[in-house]
Structures are given as structure tokens and as C-alpha cells.
Design a protein around this motif. Structure first.
Motif, PDB file in Angstrom:
ATOM      1  N   LYS A   1     -29.394-120.364  27.552  1.00  0.00           N
ATOM      2  CA  LYS A   1     -30.286-119.816  28.574  1.00  0.00           C
ATOM      3  C   LYS A   1     -29.263-118.976  29.362  1.00  0.00           C
ATOM      4  CE  LYS A   1     -34.288-122.421  28.691  1.00  0.00           C
ATOM      5  NZ  LYS A   1     -35.060-123.425  29.445  1.00  0.00           N
ATOM      6  N   GLY A   2     -29.594-118.234  30.494  1.00  0.00           N
ATOM      7  CA  GLY A   2     -28.708-117.490  31.282  1.00  0.00           C
ATOM      8  C   GLY A   2     -28.953-116.066  31.091  1.00  0.00           C
ATOM      9  N   PRO A   3     -28.635-115.387  32.319  1.00  0.00           N
ATOM     10  CA  PRO A   3     -28.599-113.853  31.972  1.00  0.00           C
ATOM     11  C   PRO A   3     -27.761-113.308  31.115  1.00  0.00           C
ATOM     12  CG  PRO A   3     -27.761-114.363  34.134  1.00  0.00           C
ATOM     13  CD  PRO A   3     -28.340-115.667  33.280  1.00  0.00           C
ATOM     14  N   SER A   4     -27.844-112.297  30.362  1.00  0.00           N
ATOM     15  CA  SER A   4     -26.973-111.330  29.466  1.00  0.00           C
ATOM     16  C   SER A   4     -26.400-110.444  30.414  1.00  0.00           C
ATOM     17  CB  SER A   4     -27.549-110.858  28.091  1.00  0.00           C
ATOM     18  OG  SER A   4     -27.994-112.196  27.376  1.00  0.00           O
ATOM     19  N   GLU A   5     -25.215-110.075  30.219  1.00  0.00           N
ATOM     20  CA  GLU A   5     -24.443-108.994  30.612  1.00  0.00           C
ATOM     21  C   GLU A   5     -24.395-107.822  29.860  1.00  0.00           C
ATOM     22  OE1 GLU A   5     -23.480-108.809  34.001  1.00  0.00           O
ATOM     23  OE2 GLU A   5     -24.347-110.822  34.358  1.00  0.00           O
ATOM     24  N   GLY A   6     -24.300-106.744  30.185  1.00  0.00           N
ATOM     25  CA  GLY A   6     -24.064-105.473  29.438  1.00  0.00           C
ATOM     26  C   GLY A   6     -25.356-105.040  28.461  1.00  0.00           C
ATOM     27  N   THR A   7     -24.927-103.952  27.871  1.00  0.00           N
ATOM     28  CA  THR A   7     -26.348-103.519  26.869  1.00  0.00           C
ATOM     29  C   THR A   7     -26.625-104.509  25.789  1.00  0.00           C
ATOM     30  OG1 THR A   7     -24.784-101.862  26.710  1.00  0.00           O
ATOM     31  CG2 THR A   7     -26.712-101.320  27.177  1.00  0.00           C
ATOM     32  N   SER A   8     -27.555-104.394  25.252  1.00  0.00           N
ATOM     33  CA  SER A   8     -27.981-105.197  23.883  1.00  0.00           C
ATOM     34  C   SER A   8     -27.003-104.591  22.763  1.00  0.00           C
ATOM     35  CB  SER A   8     -29.338-104.983  23.570  1.00  0.00           C
ATOM     36  OG  SER A   8     -29.505-105.211  22.163  1.00  0.00           O
TER      37      SER A   8
ATOM     38  N   LEU B   1     -39.363-103.469  31.147  1.00  0.00           N
ATOM     39  CA  LEU B   1     -39.598-102.187  31.978  1.00  0.00           C
ATOM     40  C   LEU B   1     -38.601-101.266  31.620  1.00  0.00           C
ATOM     41  CD1 LEU B   1     -40.052-103.482  35.676  1.00  0.00           C
ATOM     42  CD2 LEU B   1     -41.804-103.211  33.803  1.00  0.00           C
ATOM     43  N   PHE B   2     -38.913-100.047  31.696  1.00  0.00           N
ATOM     44  CA  PHE B   2     -38.292 -98.872  31.071  1.00  0.00           C
ATOM     45  C   PHE B   2     -38.034 -97.935  31.988  1.00  0.00           C
ATOM     46  CE2 PHE B   2     -40.052-100.934  27.487  1.00  0.00           C
ATOM     47  CZ  PHE B   2     -39.229-100.743  26.330  1.00  0.00           C
ATOM     48  N   ASP B   3     -36.934 -96.901  31.799  1.00  0.00           N
ATOM     49  CA  ASP B   3     -36.617 -95.966  32.714  1.00  0.00           C
ATOM     50  C   ASP B   3     -37.515 -94.938  32.460  1.00  0.00           C
ATOM     51  OD1 ASP B   3     -34.732 -97.209  34.355  1.00  0.00           O
ATOM     52  OD2 ASP B   3     -32.872 -96.433  32.999  1.00  0.00           O
ATOM     53  N   TYR B   4     -37.503 -93.758  33.251  1.00  0.00           N
ATOM     54  CA  TYR B   4     -38.436 -92.497  33.042  1.00  0.00           C
ATOM     55  C   TYR B   4     -38.032 -92.184  31.632  1.00  0.00           C
ATOM     56  CZ  TYR B   4     -40.572 -88.124  33.747  1.00  0.00           C
ATOM     57  OH  TYR B   4     -41.170 -86.886  33.489  1.00  0.00           O
TER      58      TYR B   4
ATOM     59  N   PHE C   1     -36.667 -95.256  25.949  1.00  0.00           N
ATOM     60  CA  PHE C   1     -37.160 -96.309  25.406  1.00  0.00           C
ATOM     61  C   PHE C   1     -35.898 -97.235  25.315  1.00  0.00           C
ATOM     62  CE2 PHE C   1     -35.227 -95.201  21.122  1.00  0.00           C
ATOM     63  CZ  PHE C   1     -34.868 -93.830  21.362  1.00  0.00           C
ATOM     64  N   GLN C   2     -35.004 -97.006  25.960  1.00  0.00           N
ATOM     65  CA  GLN C   2     -33.710 -97.580  25.702  1.00  0.00           C
ATOM     66  C   GLN C   2     -33.779 -99.067  26.469  1.00  0.00           C
ATOM     67  OE1 GLN C   2     -31.156 -97.108  24.150  1.00  0.00           O
ATOM     68  NE2 GLN C   2     -31.442 -94.798  23.918  1.00  0.00           N
ATOM     69  N   ILE C   3     -33.540-100.216  25.704  1.00  0.00           N
ATOM     70  CA  ILE C   3     -33.799-101.604  26.382  1.00  0.00           C
ATOM     71  C   ILE C   3     -32.513-101.703  27.178  1.00  0.00           C
ATOM     72  CG2 ILE C   3     -33.892-103.901  26.041  1.00  0.00           C
ATOM     73  CD1 ILE C   3     -35.109-103.129  23.004  1.00  0.00           C
ATOM     74  N   LYS C   4     -32.976-101.906  28.809  1.00  0.00           N
ATOM     75  CA  LYS C   4     -31.790-101.979  29.811  1.00  0.00           C
ATOM     76  C   LYS C   4     -31.335-103.283  29.718  1.00  0.00           C
ATOM     77  CE  LYS C   4     -34.908-100.534  33.091  1.00  0.00           C
ATOM     78  NZ  LYS C   4     -35.160-100.175  34.439  1.00  0.00           N
ATOM     79  N   PRO C   5     -29.991-103.443  30.194  1.00  0.00           N
ATOM     80  CA  PRO C   5     -29.657-104.844  30.258  1.00  0.00           C
ATOM     81  C   PRO C   5     -30.192-105.857  31.247  1.00  0.00           C
ATOM     82  CG  PRO C   5     -28.008-102.924  30.628  1.00  0.00           C
ATOM     83  CD  PRO C   5     -29.249-102.436  30.559  1.00  0.00           C
ATOM     84  N   SER C   6     -31.022-105.339  32.189  1.00  0.00           N
ATOM     85  CA  SER C   6     -31.826-106.161  33.268  1.00  0.00           C
ATOM     86  C   SER C   6     -32.798-106.718  32.366  1.00  0.00           C
ATOM     87  CB  SER C   6     -32.218-105.443  34.268  1.00  0.00           C
ATOM     88  OG  SER C   6     -33.067-104.428  33.863  1.00  0.00           O
ATOM     89  N   GLU C   7     -33.471-106.156  31.313  1.00  0.00           N
ATOM     90  CA  GLU C   7     -34.465-106.743  30.368  1.00  0.00           C
ATOM     91  C   GLU C   7     -34.290-107.659  29.186  1.00  0.00           C
ATOM     92  OE1 GLU C   7     -37.440-105.330  32.167  1.00  0.00           O
ATOM     93  OE2 GLU C   7     -35.850-105.197  33.483  1.00  0.00           O
ATOM     94  N   VAL C   8     -32.994-107.554  28.964  1.00  0.00           N
ATOM     95  CA  VAL C   8     -32.844-108.456  27.783  1.00  0.00           C
ATOM     96  C   VAL C   8     -33.046-109.618  27.738  1.00  0.00           C
ATOM     97  CG1 VAL C   8     -30.608-109.206  26.326  1.00  0.00           C
ATOM     98  CG2 VAL C   8     -30.812-106.849  26.979  1.00  0.00           C
ATOM     99  N   ALA C   9     -32.882-110.456  28.879  1.00  0.00           N
ATOM    100  CA  ALA C   9     -33.311-111.942  28.989  1.00  0.00           C
ATOM    101  C   ALA C   9     -35.085-112.253  28.731  1.00  0.00           C
ATOM    102  CB  ALA C   9     -32.655-112.535  30.419  1.00  0.00           C
ATOM    103  N   LYS C  10     -35.504-111.057  29.193  1.00  0.00           N
ATOM    104  CA  LYS C  10     -36.782-111.450  28.966  1.00  0.00           C
ATOM    105  C   LYS C  10     -37.485-111.197  27.362  1.00  0.00           C
ATOM    106  CE  LYS C  10     -38.223-108.563  33.370  1.00  0.00           C
ATOM    107  NZ  LYS C  10     -38.572-107.350  33.654  1.00  0.00           N
TER     108      LYS C  10
ATOM    109  N   ALA D   1     -38.693-100.050  19.576  1.00  0.00           N
ATOM    110  CA  ALA D   1     -37.475-100.551  20.106  1.00  0.00           C
ATOM    111  C   ALA D   1     -37.551-102.173  20.133  1.00  0.00           C
ATOM    112  CB  ALA D   1     -37.139 -99.762  21.239  1.00  0.00           C
ATOM    113  N   ILE D   2     -38.362-102.804  20.854  1.00  0.00           N
ATOM    114  CA  ILE D   2     -38.463-103.858  21.177  1.00  0.00           C
ATOM    115  C   ILE D   2     -38.741-104.694  19.850  1.00  0.00           C
ATOM    116  CG2 ILE D   2     -39.753-105.964  22.336  1.00  0.00           C
ATOM    117  CD1 ILE D   2     -39.786-104.115  24.296  1.00  0.00           C
TER     118      ILE D   2
END
Lengths: 406, 167
Positions: free
Chosen positions: B28-35, B63-66, B69-78, B120-121
Motif C-alpha cells: 500500500k501507499g502512494p506511488s511516485e512518478g509515472t507508471s 481522471l485524465f488530462d484534457y 489518455f496518459q495515466i497520471k502519477p496521481s491516478e496510479v494508486a487507484k 490504456a487502463i
């Protein structure tokens, strides 16, 4: 200031294309841009349906782009005769002449309730007789309506009248397009739960699913001979462009762009090429491929270029420029834009363009204040005083028009 | 034919690499950086039909940017939580990754973009060791916004993937 500059630039573009152009679509500009006056004052009416016929006929002739309807009995062309509504029967005698020549002298008899359809027919006959041009008054437009959150397919006349609902289940309908013979429409629906491609016969309203591969099935578009369809499928893990037989069967893959999505195919009038959207360059842009998969990007202004419709007069598309979506026409022979269609002065975004079969008018969605309606534009006179004409007035959101081929 | 074999080999290598990676990662715990998992095209076998909806887990919307379809670092834990549920808690559940877009832009392009987001997911989850046949994708483009507003906040909530699961 910016607006004023854009307007000046538009006028320059219009003038230049009228002066220097030499290909087929500019000939249309020359003949169409100057309008002739026409008077319908000498066409008498008796009865409500006769009045409806008269009004519809005048509107159709004005909308053709070739005439200004004179409010008096004077005009270059005079439409005379009578229109009588008696016993549910509409009897019309219609003559058209100018100072020296008679163009049309014909009688019609129809059910009174079809007054509007009869007016469309007569308007097209008058345009053909006077200008030698095939009109659009009798054509139809298929579109999507979102009424109370239910998205269904609808069909209306080219003037927005006779609106009928083609589907009732509200299962989300997307991007209907006509077959080249006008007998059916192809569209995407979620009626199975997933986005699949269907074809509906517009006379019998019978529908059939032609593509239900795993994942996305969308963008269905008929080839000019009606035998094949271009489709977007994601069955191989990513949206790609394919062609397949129009009655279904095994798709043949045209693009091979891992991690890149394709969308919105439209065939060239000759049927040897397909224009489509791809985000190969991150933001969506237009590409043209031959049927062997040799592709090239169209060099176009705009941060996004989407929703192409390829007709004899060029590729009409939606382009995002200066933060607004507008309608533009790209001349494939010249390799550049010939016209900026959407009026930019009213802050409405223009999207989903579809050529009319006269290669002159364009149906599109215009959105402002989070509300969408379908409008028609005149490629020839837009920017010369003719404003876009709003077709949809019923409650709801109206979008994704496709103009019938005849 | 040989191209396909190579693709399969590449997929297996990627998947194995990921499993090893998952084992060394803190549970558990948040990942850092891009997948570091590069989503690749993973062919679909069939659509996931409805069944009895999973009720003991709800994946958080990714969630994605405008126009991305890139998976953002903030979303990896989800996505990791979804993977953990499917790999450990409920090894028979099937998942539909739903891809959605905001209201701006062409309807048809948004359908493809939504599919790309879901794809992508899905590729990421397959890379984490979940059998491809357990994961379907469904793009709604901009047809089903989660937030009916017309501002940046609504748009950012609508550029998303949802994770309906079925037993």
C-alpha cells in the motif's frame, strides 16, 4: 478589433476565390453568388393547406440560395397560377416565366396534408427549370435529438419541417449517416449495452446490427458505391480504421497505429480514399489514406481538426481555431482552405458538418450557451449577408445532422 | 503470423516483468512518478456482459488530462487498488473499464478517446497480471457525464474511467 480583422480577411478570401478560382466548386460560387429576384405574388391561394404550400414554396426557393423573393408582384422571375385546397385535395397550377420565356407550366394534385412535401417538390422543379440546378428542397436530414435526457434518431425535411422520431428506446444514438442511394442510414447505438453499428431502412424503419465486435464499433460511413463501409473498431486493443462489406462480415484493417486513436471516416467522392481523424500528433487532426493504408496528414490550420465530410466541393470539417469550433472547407486539389463557413461573430461553435447533395449547402450543429441546434449554411453566400438558418426549434438538444443524398 | 507471435512474447515478457515488479512494491501507499508500464494494445476477446454487480468494492474514478489518455502519477494508486481487488480479494470478478470524456469536441472523436482511456487502463491491469478476458472496455465518449456542469471542475471530473465489476 480582432473580429474586425477576421471579417476583413473573410471578405478578402471570398473575393479572391471568386476572382481567381477556376475549378468546379468556384463555378458554383459565380453562378450562385448573384441572386435573381422572384415574385410569387401571382400565385393565388384558397384554403389553409394552400397557404401552407405557398409559404413553404417561397421559403424553399429563398433557401436554395439562387433567389430573393420579392414582396411585390415585380421580379425577374414571376411564379403565377393558383393553389386550391378543397375537400382535402390540394390542386396546384404553377407557371414560371421571365420577360421573354416560359420555364414551367404544370399542374399538381395531392392530398392536402402533404402540402409541405408538394411545395418542396415544386420548388426543386422550379429551380431545375430556371437555373438548371438540382435543388435540395425535397431532401431530408437525419439527426440526433436529446429530449429529456433520451437520445434518439430523428428525421426532418431540409427546412426542418416534418420532424419524426425514428427510434424510441433512448439507448444513446450517435452519428447517423446516409447510404448513397438514400435507402438507409448507418449509426452507432448502445441498445445492446455496448457501442455497436446498425443500419436502418428509412422507409420500413427495420434495423440490423452489422458490427458488434468487442469494444468500440463506431463511425460507420458508406462508400460511394454503397457496397462497403468504413468503421472504427477497437477489437484489436485500440481504436483503428477498418473497411468491411456493408452487410457485415470480416473487417479489413487500414491503420496500424498502436497507442493512437482513429475516428470519423469519410470516403472521397471517387471512393479511392478515406479522410479520418487521428490523434497521432497528440491532438486530433485529419489524415487521408488510400485503400492500401498509405496515409498522409493534411496540413491544416487549427489546433484540432475533426468531423470531416468529403464531397465534390471539398472536405468540410470542424476546426478549432482561437478557442472556437468553426466550419471550414478544404479544397483537396488546391491543398488549402477555400472558405470559412461558420459566422464567427455570434460566438456559436459550429460542429458536425454534412454536405447537402447540391454541394453548396452544409448542415451543422451550432452550440451556444450549452444549447445545440441544427443549422444550415450556404457555402456560397455565407459571409455575404446570408445568415445560418436554424432548422430545429423543438425542445431539446439537436445535433449530428446528416444530409440525405437525394 | 510471426508478427503476432512476437507480440505475444512481448506481452508475456511485459506481464512477467510487472508481476515481479508488483511483488517488490510495497502493498500500500502512494506511488511516485509515472507508471513504468507502457500500455500496449491488448486485443479484446469478448465484451463483458452484465452479471451480479460487485458490492464489496468500488474503484475510484481515474481522471485524465484534457485530450489525453496518459495515466497520471496521481491516478496510479487507484488502479493498483482495482488490481489488488481482482488479484487477491475476488479472483473471479469481471471488470468493464468505462472510458469517458468531457463535453468539449467532436462526439465521434471523444468515443475513440474514451476507448483509448479505457484501453490504456486495461493494458495496465493486464500488465499487472489480470487475465485479459476478465477485463472489457466500453467507451461512452461524452455521452454520460458524471457532472452535468459546464466548467473546469465538471470537465475534470468527466474525463474519467469508471470500474463497474460483476461476479
Amino acid at each position: 478589433m480582432m473580429r474586425a480583422l477576421i471579417s476583413v480577411w473573410m471578405v478578402c478570401v471570398m473575393s479572391c476565390s471568386a476572382v481567381f478560382g477556376g475549378n468546379a466548386n468556384v463555378v458554383i460560387v459565380k453562378t450562385g453568388a448573384s441572386k435573381s429576384s422572384m415574385s410569387l405574388a401571382g400565385l393565388t391561394t384558397a384554403g389553409a393547406n394552400a397557404a401552407l404550400f405557398h409559404k413553404t414554396l417561397g421559403n424553399d426557393l429563398a433557401r436554395s440560395g439562387y433567389f430573393t423573393i420579392s414582396p411585390t408582384a415585380n421580379g425577374t422571375y414571376l411564379v403565377t397560377g393558383s393553389c386550391t385546397d378543397a375537400g382535402g385535395k390540394l390542386s396546384v397550377r404553377c407557371q414560371v416565366r421571365d420577360g421573354s420565356k416560359s420555364y414551367l407550366d404544370k399542374t399538381y394534385s395531392e392530398e392536402g396534408k402533404t402540402a409541405r412535401r408538394l411545395a418542396h417538390k415544386v420548388a426543386d422543379e422550379i429551380l431545375l427549370a430556371v437555373k438548371g440546378v438540382k435543388g435540395i428542397a425535397s431532401t431530408r436530414i437525419v439527426l440526433v435529438g436529446n429530449v429529456g435526457g433520451k437520445k434518439n434518431l430523428y428525421l426532418c425535411d431540409a427546412d426542418g419541417g416534418n420532424l419524426v422520431q425514428l427510434t424510441q428506446d433512448g439507448a444513446i444514438y450517435i452519428s447517423p449517416r446516409w447510404s448513397p442511394d438514400g435507402s438507409s442510414i448507418i449509426y452507432t447505438s448502445y441498445r445492446s449495452g455496448y457501442p455497436d453499428i446498425y443500419v436502418m431502412n428509412t422507409a420500413t424503419h427495420e434495423w440490423r446490427r452489422i458490427a458488434d465486435f468487442p469494444g468500440l464499433n463506431s463511425g460507420g460511413s458508406f462508400s460511394p458505391d454503397g457496397k462497403n463501409v468504413a468503421v472504427i473498431l477497437s477489437k484489436d486493443g485500440n481504436p483503428e480504421l477498418y473497411t468491411m462489406r456493408a452487410n457485415g462480415g470480416r473487417p479489413s484493417r487500414l491503420t496500424n497505429t498502436g497507442r493512437v486513436a482513429e475516428a470519423s471516416p469519410s470516403w472521397s467522392p471517387a471512393g479511392d480514399q478515406i479522410v479520418y481523424v487521428s490523434n497521432e500528433a497528440r491532438l486530433p487532426q485529419l489524415y487521408v489514406t488510400d485503400l492500401s493504408g498509405n496515409r498522409k496528414r493534411l496540413s491544416l490550420p487549427g489546433t484540432e481538426n475533426v468531423a470531416p465530410d468529403w464531397g465534390p466541393a471539398g472536405i468540410v470539417r470542424c476546426s478549432r481555431q482561437q478557442g472556437h469550433y468553426g466550419i471550414y472547407v478544404y479544397d483537396t486539389a488546391k491543398g488549402k482552405d477555400t472558405n470559412v463557413i461558420a459566422a464567427k461573430d455570434d460566438n456559436l461553435d459550429g460542429e458536425d458538418p454534412s454536405w447537402a447533395p447540391d454541394d453548396r449547402h452544409i448542415a451543422c450543429t451550432r452550440t451556444g450557451g450549452h444549447h445545440s441546434d441544427v443549422y444550415i449554411l450556404d457555402y456560397v453566400t455565407e459571409g455575404q449577408g446570408d445568415a445560418p438558418v436554424r432548422l430545429t426549434t423543438a425542445k431539446g438538444e439537436w445535433y449530428s445532422p446528416s444530409w440525405s443524398p437525394k | 503470423m510471426s508478427n503476432k507471435s512476437w507480440l505475444k512474447v512481448a506481452m508475456v515478457v511485459l506481464a512477467c516483468g510487472c508481476i515481479v515488479g508488483c511483488r517488490t512494491r510495497a502493498p500500500k501507499g502512494p506511488s511516485e512518478g509515472t507508471s513504468n508500464l507502457t500500455p500496449i494494445d491488448v486485443p479484446l476477446t469478448e465484451n463483458i456482459g452484465d452479471g451480479v454487480p460487485v458490492t464489496d468494492f468500488k474503484g475510484e474514478n481515474v481522471l485524465f488530462d484534457y485530450d489525453s489518455f496518459q495515466i497520471k502519477p496521481s491516478e496510479v494508486a487507484k488502479i493498483e487498488k482495482v488490481a489488488e481487488y481482482l488479484l487477491k480479494t475476488n479472483t473471479r470478478a469481471r471488470l468493464i473499464v468505462e472510458g469517458h470524456c468531457d463535453e468539449r469536441g467532436s462526439r465521434e472523436y471523444n468515443l475513440s478517446l474514451g476507448d483509448q482511456r479505457a484501453g490504456a487502463i486495461r493494458a495496465d491491469l493486464v500488465g499487472r497480471g489480470i487475465a485479459p478476458e476478465r477485463i472489457g472496455v466500453k467507451s461512452y465518449g461524452k455521452e454520460k457525464p458524471a457532472n452535468l456542469g459546464h466548467d473546469e471542475k465538471a470537465w475534470s471530473e468527466n474525463r474519467r474511467a469508471e470500474f463497474p465489476m460483476f461476479n
